[in-house]
Write a protein that holds these residues in place. Structure first.
Motif, mmCIF file in Angstrom:
data_model
loop_
_atom_site.group_PDB
_atom_site.id
_atom_site.type_symbol
_atom_site.label_atom_id
_atom_site.label_comp_id
_atom_site.label_asym_id
_atom_site.label_seq_id
_atom_site.Cartn_x
_atom_site.Cartn_y
_atom_site.Cartn_z
ATOM 1 N N ALA A 1 -72.035 8.985 -4.197
ATOM 2 C CA ALA A 1 -71.334 7.760 -3.778
ATOM 3 C C ALA A 1 -72.219 6.885 -2.885
ATOM 4 O O ALA A 1 -72.340 5.681 -3.094
ATOM 5 N N ARG A 2 -72.818 7.513 -1.892
ATOM 6 C CA ARG A 2 -73.596 6.742 -0.928
ATOM 7 C C ARG A 2 -74.754 6.018 -1.617
ATOM 8 O O ARG A 2 -74.997 4.834 -1.391
ATOM 9 N N ARG A 3 -75.472 6.771 -2.468
ATOM 10 C CA ARG A 3 -76.635 6.170 -3.138
ATOM 11 C C ARG A 3 -76.189 5.031 -4.056
ATOM 12 O O ARG A 3 -76.788 3.963 -4.092
ATOM 13 N N LEU A 4 -75.097 5.294 -4.806
ATOM 14 C CA LEU A 4 -74.612 4.279 -5.743
ATOM 15 C C LEU A 4 -74.199 2.984 -5.023
ATOM 16 O O LEU A 4 -74.600 1.879 -5.412
ATOM 17 N N ILE A 5 -73.400 3.147 -3.975
ATOM 18 C CA ILE A 5 -72.915 1.959 -3.255
ATOM 19 C C ILE A 5 -74.082 1.221 -2.610
ATOM 20 O O ILE A 5 -74.143 -0.008 -2.616
ATOM 21 N N SER A 6 -75.047 1.987 -2.092
ATOM 22 C CA SER A 6 -76.218 1.359 -1.462
ATOM 23 C C SER A 6 -76.984 0.511 -2.470
ATOM 24 O O SER A 6 -77.317 -0.651 -2.206
ATOM 25 N N ILE A 7 -77.260 1.107 -3.627
ATOM 26 C CA ILE A 7 -78.057 0.389 -4.635
ATOM 27 C C ILE A 7 -77.293 -0.844 -5.135
ATOM 28 O O ILE A 7 -77.855 -1.943 -5.239
ATOM 29 N N ALA A 8 -76.001 -0.649 -5.423
ATOM 30 C CA ALA A 8 -75.203 -1.767 -5.945
ATOM 31 C C ALA A 8 -75.104 -2.893 -4.915
ATOM 32 O O ALA A 8 -75.279 -4.075 -5.254
ATOM 33 N N SER A 9 -74.843 -2.538 -3.654
ATOM 34 C CA SER A 9 -74.721 -3.562 -2.608
ATOM 35 C C SER A 9 -76.028 -4.317 -2.445
ATOM 36 O O SER A 9 -76.052 -5.550 -2.340
ATOM 37 N N LEU A 10 -77.111 -3.549 -2.423
ATOM 38 C CA LEU A 10 -78.423 -4.170 -2.239
ATOM 39 C C LEU A 10 -78.748 -5.108 -3.407
ATOM 40 O O LEU A 10 -79.243 -6.224 -3.215
ATOM 41 N N ALA A 11 -78.433 -4.650 -4.629
ATOM 42 C CA ALA A 11 -78.730 -5.464 -5.814
ATOM 43 C C ALA A 11 -77.946 -6.784 -5.774
ATOM 44 O O ALA A 11 -78.505 -7.861 -6.016
ATOM 45 N N VAL A 12 -76.671 -6.697 -5.452
ATOM 46 C CA VAL A 12 -75.853 -7.924 -5.415
ATOM 47 C C VAL A 12 -76.306 -8.815 -4.257
ATOM 48 O O VAL A 12 -76.345 -10.048 -4.393
ATOM 49 N N PHE A 13 -76.660 -8.197 -3.155
ATOM 50 C CA PHE A 13 -77.147 -8.966 -1.999
ATOM 51 C C PHE A 13 -78.408 -9.755 -2.380
ATOM 52 O O PHE A 13 -78.505 -10.955 -2.111
ATOM 53 N N VAL A 14 -79.331 -9.074 -3.025
ATOM 54 C CA VAL A 14 -80.591 -9.735 -3.440
ATOM 55 C C VAL A 14 -80.274 -10.843 -4.446
ATOM 56 O O VAL A 14 -80.820 -11.944 -4.364
ATOM 57 N N TRP A 15 -79.344 -10.539 -5.373
ATOM 58 C CA TRP A 15 -78.990 -11.557 -6.374
ATOM 59 C C TRP A 15 -78.395 -12.797 -5.697
ATOM 60 O O TRP A 15 -78.726 -13.923 -6.048
ATOM 61 N N SER A 16 -77.523 -12.576 -4.708
ATOM 62 C CA SER A 16 -76.869 -13.736 -4.084
ATOM 63 C C SER A 16 -77.895 -14.613 -3.357
ATOM 64 O O SER A 16 -77.709 -15.821 -3.249
ATOM 65 N N ALA A 17 -78.975 -13.983 -2.879
ATOM 66 C CA ALA A 17 -80.027 -14.788 -2.247
ATOM 67 C C ALA A 17 -80.875 -15.496 -3.303
ATOM 68 O O ALA A 17 -81.246 -16.666 -3.142
ATOM 69 N N LEU A 18 -81.152 -14.788 -4.409
ATOM 70 C CA LEU A 18 -82.003 -15.384 -5.454
ATOM 71 C C LEU A 18 -81.238 -16.410 -6.296
ATOM 72 O O LEU A 18 -81.842 -17.342 -6.833
ATOM 73 N N ALA A 19 -79.929 -16.224 -6.412
ATOM 74 C CA ALA A 19 -79.139 -17.123 -7.260
ATOM 75 C C ALA A 19 -79.267 -18.573 -6.808
ATOM 76 O O ALA A 19 -79.231 -19.498 -7.619
ATOM 77 N N VAL A 20 -79.437 -18.754 -5.500
ATOM 78 C CA VAL A 20 -79.605 -20.101 -4.956
ATOM 79 C C VAL A 20 -80.805 -20.786 -5.615
ATOM 80 O O VAL A 20 -80.825 -21.995 -5.819
ATOM 81 N N THR A 21 -81.821 -19.984 -5.966
ATOM 82 C CA THR A 21 -83.001 -20.531 -6.628
ATOM 83 C C THR A 21 -82.837 -20.535 -8.144
ATOM 84 O O THR A 21 -83.093 -21.532 -8.811
ATOM 85 N N ILE A 22 -82.368 -19.398 -8.669
ATOM 86 C CA ILE A 22 -82.323 -19.247 -10.129
ATOM 87 C C ILE A 22 -81.263 -20.161 -10.752
ATOM 88 O O ILE A 22 -81.508 -20.810 -11.760
ATOM 89 N N VAL A 23 -80.087 -20.176 -10.148
ATOM 90 C CA VAL A 23 -79.021 -21.042 -10.675
ATOM 91 C C VAL A 23 -78.918 -22.242 -9.738
ATOM 92 O O VAL A 23 -77.853 -22.549 -9.200
ATOM 93 N N ARG A 24 -80.028 -22.923 -9.552
ATOM 94 C CA ARG A 24 -80.132 -23.970 -8.540
ATOM 95 C C ARG A 24 -79.015 -25.020 -8.649
ATOM 96 O O ARG A 24 -78.445 -25.442 -7.651
ATOM 97 N N ASP A 25 -78.721 -25.407 -9.878
ATOM 98 C CA ASP A 25 -77.741 -26.477 -10.065
ATOM 99 C C ASP A 25 -76.365 -26.116 -9.507
ATOM 100 O O ASP A 25 -75.586 -26.987 -9.144
ATOM 101 N N ALA A 26 -76.082 -24.824 -9.471
ATOM 102 C CA ALA A 26 -74.768 -24.401 -8.971
ATOM 103 C C ALA A 26 -74.675 -24.546 -7.464
ATOM 104 O O ALA A 26 -73.581 -24.567 -6.916
#
Lengths: 233, 986
Positions: B506-531
């Motif tokens: 559980a701990r490893r899964l939640i850590s990886i998933a949280s980190l992945a979404v966190f990184v995506w939310s920071a990168l999305a500002v660049t990748i999906v710039r128009d949004a």
């Protein structure tokens, strides 16, 4: 049926296990118990043997993993929570090691409330509660809150709560465990007196002297039930 | 509709409970007795409900007040004036009024003739100040009778005569002159000086806004004696060098006929549309323009109101969310508090249904009291927030809106209903859980073993979430929707966690998933710039919720590892510190909720404060973006413009570029309702300054183009700016608009919706001359001095004016080291007769940034209300924890632990939770601001900078106040005696 008295409770092949982090604990293993109407049954055994678990399972407070528990013609093992609850409300009374009174309610309300919630008319419930409390000797403490009562008085209120609705069966789990010897004797005398009115009494205790006062005894050891050597029935 | 649903749900919740309260005396006793016996706990729960409801209600009240203020200022500004008919020429009024009377329309209540011209005025007091104003001639007696309600016209006193003039209060403030001071009007190649007789409010005819007005929302009006214009035009000494006889030239007076509808005052759209149609038909041969001014002003007011409240709500969202979390915490604590009593009664035969009913009834009682007081508190909180925002909304950029308090019953009812529904939902949910707990375990105060859902259920729900996440995410990225772009991957990650879940990983899964979404939310500002080009409610809430949620989840599952270095050697730490850190690891769900409250509020605060800092740092660059190489802009009277050679001769001036400027109404395709022509949909038109330029302007006054826009469109790729400007200068079908054209007026947050190739329409409101142009490029910044600017060929301005435009806008380059503000003042002083109005671009940038920063300050203050919820939450949770640990604490005390140690441990625990939340929120806020600033999400790329001192100060204050909030529970814990553990019951 024994000695002409009908069986009020028949339990067959009762199994109960608990799963902990490390292991599975077999609390009850293939237990058979029969209780006769109006009987005073003592359940004895060492600490951790499964006495309280047996009481909880037979009374429907807890569920069982296998087997059957037929109480007053109703199979509690097969019944849903609503039916088990109704059975507890209509045919059972409980006295626990601690009084388990509601801290925000007076002695009178503690006895009245379960009856009112079970559908008894408030006036009738109150009359029965006052009578029960007077009978157990705390009639002068009707409007006192639990925190204003001594341990013995609290336990008397708990007994009054158990008997006020005139149940067919009363379960008493170490009712004197938290009391001094003098008060404990008074409580046991009280239970015997109430049992003498015809209520079936099942008493869980590790006190051999106390168990000796019962009509019959069973001993629980490692989750299995054997006949108590002091069984006099 | 929403309110109706809320009310229906509230009644659906309340009706059965009210019935139970009446019909079931046992349950009533069970529910109501604890509040009498334990008023302290009751007050705690009610306080939570009060605070939460107050926060939710204040958000609605603030929205009501903003909307009402903006709308009220629009209605009072025009008073009885519903439509205006404009015709160029001094003698058009009589013919227009005759046409109006010929309509015999039952909807027309009356008409009023005025004469007006927009020109330069100069206040003559100690320091002369110059401004563009609307000079009007009107019969005051007729004007005060107009519409039937003299107070609504704002016209008091007699018509000025001789050298007297009457000034609007707005103009008086602008040029800092008062009654008895003098004011000079420059028009028609001559001037007249008047003495101010009195001031008039921005109401009705006195505050008359026309399509000619220099400001749509303020009234820069001066009323001069009747016959003034005729006398000035007949003045033999006036300068006739400038041709001002052409139709639509700004130098000619405009006849204005104001029309009042019979059902006036409410701004009824249907009546206004009908009257406008009738008036257009009646005046069709007169070469005049009919404007439904009140409806236009109300539409504009509604648009601005929506924009303001949208942003305010975005920043207040986390405050309201904090209130909701507070409700959840409070009522779940209440339910937990009742677990044992309910267990005892369940053993005695209380049914599950009655258990739920009893708990719900108790919660209902607290909620009713809490939301009633909370609604009042919310109204007060809204009033305080409104008071704090009055300066920002009173600024000219915001339209000088005078904020008035307004709390609609519907908003208060909605706030109450939301509070009631959330509280009762929590109570019912918790009660349902309580009723299903094992009676024996409850009576023995034992926790139930953790519920482990079946593998198949996990796999099924995980797969479902993954599929939904992919669908939502792909759609979001495709249509550039910020919420879906973030929510989709977050759902997908949650699905993966459920799909692969086992307790061991559980701990490893939640850590990886949280980190992945966190990184995506920071990168999305660049990748999906128009949004992420429009920093509105959706973006702020989506980014804030997703990043902080992920970070909090990451911290929560790794909490032990995070604090291990501090507790690894307990013997070497103070016992209170060790104990406090250990306590902070317990009751994970409540800890996570409190941490989340702190994190989300700090996220918003950090975002706002850092953006404020970036704006502040950007003043100099913004000045350069506005003016290109030029440092000063000089606007002057088109009839008698400032000669460029005069300015070129001044010390420090290196080059002067000239352009022609006129005001027009712009309509973009985005603003036009579907199915309407750009010309017809004037309701959505906005004022802009059209700068007509030629090749001499390029490379001097020409502002830089928006880099990000050019890359995005592809049309400007590799093409030098000069070439694009030359193309537009030579092509009267093209126009350059600011990338900030659709930006929010207060915050400056970009909308970024207008693209190269989009059509826009420019319209002269006085003459109706119209040009439809194609956007040929986006200028980096073109909003300054309270107006948006668009750049087109000079011939476009000629066409709009109907005559050859003069060079009335100069762009001045200066030497390094020249004080441009002083130089601008020199130009003003030496060219008063030309109506010169010179300002350095740096000053214009400063003014623009100042309003934005004020707005961000107020927004930050509003967002900080969420902190109050977080602090209340932490106090409530700590009180609950102390009660929960009574036996444990007593045992520690029995073993010799000092009372002070127990108290300090309590404070350490609070500080750790608050600090974790603060760090998470601050880091998330900085990260997202950094991504937004470096990707043009704030309108342009801004060099990232962290307001370190301010953020540290805020963190310190947050932690300190949290510790202070824990004072009561800490003291209570310290007062517990060792014997308390032996005393049983609750």
């Amino acid at each position: 049926m024994t000695l002409g008295r009908p069986d009020v409770l028949i339990a067959r092949g009762v199994v109960k296990s608990y799963r902990t982090e490390a292991e599975v604990v077999h609390a009850l293993v293939d237990v058979d118990v029969t209780v006769h109407d109006g009987e005073f049954l003592a359940v004895t055994g060492p600490s951790g043997s499964g006495k309280t678990t047996l009481l909880n399972c037979l009374s429907g407070l807890d569920t069982i993993d296998a087997g059957s528990v037929v109480l007053d013609g109703v199979d509690l093992a097969a019944a849903d929570d609503a039916l088990r609850t109704e059975q507890r409300a209509s045919t059972m009374g409980f006295v626990f090691q601690t009084a388990n009174l509601l801290p925000d309610f007076t002695a009178l309300e503690n006895v009245t409330l379960p009856m009112v919630l079970a559908g008894t008319a408030p006036k009738e419930a109150r009359r029965a509660a006052v009578a029960a409390l007077e009978r157990v000797g705390v009639g002068h403490r009707l409007r006192h809150y639990p925190s204003q009562l001594s341990g013995g008085e609290q336990q008397r209120v708990a007994i009054a709560r158990a008997f006020a609705k005139r149940p067919r069966i009363v379960w008493a789990d170490e009712p004197t465990g938290n009391l001094d010897m003098h008060t404990a004797d008074q409580v046991i005398d009280l239970l015997r007196e109430l049992h003498a009115d015809g209520t079936t009494l099942i008493l869980v205790t590790h006190d051999v002297g106390l168990a000796a006062q019962a009509d019959r005894g069973i001993e629980v050891r490692d989750g299995r039930v054997g006949t108590d050597p002091s069984n006099r029935v | 509709m929403t309110l109706l649903v809320l009310v229906i749900v509230s009644i659906a919740y309340s009706a059965p409970l009210a019935y139970i309260a009446i019909a079931r005396p046992g349950l009533r006793l069970l529910a109501f007795r604890p509040s009498i016996r334990r008023p302290g706990r009751a007050i705690l729960v009610v306080s939570g409900a009060v605070l939460a409801t107050a926060i939710v209600t204040s958000s609605s009240v603030l929205g009501d007040s903003l909307g009402a203020s903006i709308r009220r200022s629009a209605v009072t500004q025009l008073g009885p004036v519903d439509e205006e008919i404009l015709g160029v020429g001094i003698d058009r009024g009589r013919a227009i009024r005759s046409a109006v009377e010929r309509t015999r329309s039952p909807d027309v209540g009356g008409s009023l003739s005025l004469l007006g011209v927009v020109t330069t005025v100069r206040g003559r007091d100690f320091i002369p100040r110059v401004a563009q104003a609307q000079v009007l001639e009107v019969d005051f007696a007729a004007a005060s009778r107009f519409g039937g309600d003299p107070s609504a016209t704002g016209m008091t006193g007699p018509t000025p005569t001789g050298d007297a003039a009457v000034l609007s209060a707005d103009l008086s403030n602008l040029i800092a002159i008062r009654p008895r001071h003098r004011v000079t009007v420059y028009a028609f190649g001559t001037s007249r000086t008047f003495r101010i007789a009195r001031l008039l409010p921005r109401v009705g005819v006195a505050g008359l806004a026309t399509p000619l007005s220099p400001s749509g929302s303020e009234s820069f009006n001066i009323f001069v004696p009747s016959g003034t214009f005729a006398a000035m035009l007949a003045d033999p000494s006036r300068d006739r060098a400038v041709d001002n006889t052409g139709i639509g030239a700004q130098g000619l007076p405009v006849s204005i006929v104001a029309v009042s509808n019979r059902e006036t005052g409410s701004g009824d759209r249907r009546t206004s549309a009908a009257v406008t149609t009738q008036l257009r038909a009646a005046t069709s041969g007169l070469d005049v323009e009919v404007h439904p001014v009140k409806q236009q002003l109300l539409d504009d007011a509604d648009r601005r109101s929506r924009s303001f409240t949208d942003l305010f709500r975005a920043f207040g969202f986390f405050g309201a969310a904090g209130g909701v979390v507070l409700l959840i915490l409070t009522f779940s604590i209440l339910a937990r508090d009742r677990v044992r009593s309910m267990g005892i009664l369940r053993a005695q035969g209380l049914s599950r249904r009655d258990t739920v009913a009893a708990l719900a009834l108790e919660g209902w009682l607290y909620t009713i009291v809490g939301i009633s007081a909370g609604a009042l508190g919310g109204v007060a909180l809204g009033a305080v927030a409104l008071f704090a925002a009055r300066d920002v909304f009173g600024s000219p950029v915001a339209g000088s809106v005078e904020l008035v308090f307004s709390a609609r019953a519907a908003s208060i009812a909605a706030g109450c209903a939301i509070g009631l529904i959330i509280a009762l939902s929590v109570v019912l949910g918790a009660a349902a859980i309580v009723s299903r707990r094992n009676i024996v375990r409850v009576m023995r105060r034992m926790d139930d073993p953790p519920h482990r859902p079946g593998r198949s259920a996990l796999v099924a729900s995980g797969a479902g979430l993954c599929a939904a996440g992919v669908a939502i995410g792909v759609t979001g990225i495709t249509i550039a929707n910020p919420v879906a772009s973030l929510a989709g991957p977050a759902l997908f990650a949650l699905g993966v966690v459920l799909f692969l879940y086992t307790p061991a990983r559980a701990r490893r899964l939640i850590s990886i998933a949280s980190l992945a979404v966190f990184v995506w939310s920071a990168l999305a500002v660049t990748i999906v710039r128009d949004a992420f080009t429009h920093l509105g409610t959706g973006v702020v809430v989506a980014v804030g919720v997703v990043t902080t949620f992920c970070a909090v989840a990451l911290a929560a599952v790794n909490h032990n590892a995070l604090i291990r270095p501090f507790v690894a050697r307990p013997g070497r730490r103070a016992p209170a510190f060790t104990l406090g850190l250990a306590y902070a690891r317990t009751a994970r769900l409540r800890t996570v909720l409190i941490m989340g409250m702190f994190a989300t509020v700090l996220f918003t605060l950090t975002l706002l404060i850092t953006i404020r800092q970036l704006y502040g740092n950007d003043v100099r660059d913004l000045g350069r973006r506005l003016g290109g190489k030029s440092a000063i802009e000089i606007a002057s009277n088109p009839v008698r413009p400032v000669p460029p050679r005069d300015v070129a001769r001044l010390d420090g001036v290196t080059h002067v570029a000239a352009a022609a400027a006129t005001r027009a109404q712009i309509q973009t395709a985005l603003a036009a309702p579907a199915g309407t022509s750009a010309a017809g949909a004037s309701a959505d038109a906005r004022d802009v300054t059209v700068v007509g330029f030629d090749d001499t302007f390029i490379g001097h006054g020409s502002p830089p183009l928006a880099g990000s826009a050019s890359r995005r469109s592809g049309q400007q790729r590799g093409e030098p700016e000069a070439s694009i400007y030359r193309t537009v200068a030579g092509d009267p079908t093209r126009v350059l608009v600011g990338a900030d054209l659709d930006a929010d007026r207060l915050s400056g947050f970009p909308a970024g919706r207008l693209r190269i190739g989009d059509p826009i329409t420019l319209r002269n409101p006085a003459t109706g001359a119209m040009r439809t142009l194609t956007v040929g490029g986006l200028v980096a910044a073109a909003r300054y001095g309270g107006s948006d600017h668009v750049y087109a060929a000079r011939s476009v301005v000629d066409q709009l004016l109907g005559t050859r435009a003069t060079s009335n806008l100069l762009f001045v380059e200066t030497n390094e080291g020249v004080n441009n503000d002083v130089l601008a003042a020199v130009v003003d002083g030496t060219h008063l007769a030309n109506g010169a109005y010179a300002r350095s671009f740096e000053r214009l940038a400063r003014e623009s940034v100042s309003t934005r920063r004020q707005f961000l300050d107020v927004s930050a203050g509003y967002a900080a209300i969420g902190l109050v919820a977080a602090l209340a939450g932490v106090a409530i949770v700590m009180i609950d924890r102390v009660r929960e640990r009574r036996r444990q604490i007593s045992m520690l005390r029995a073993f010799g632990c000092r009372a002070a140690t127990v108290s300090r441990a309590c404070r350490v625990e609070t500080a750790v939770i608050a600090l974790e939340g603060t760090i998470i929120g601050t880091v998330c806020g900085l990260l997202i601001t950094w991504r937004l600033s470096s990707n043009g999400g704030l309108g342009q790329r801004l060099p990232f900078d962290i307001p370190v001192i301010l953020l540290l100060l805020i963190a310190a204050v947050v932690v300190a106040t949290s510790v202070a909030a824990a004072t009561v529970p800490a003291r209570r814990a310290a007062r517990l005696e060792p014997a308390a553990m032996l005393r049983a019951d609750d």
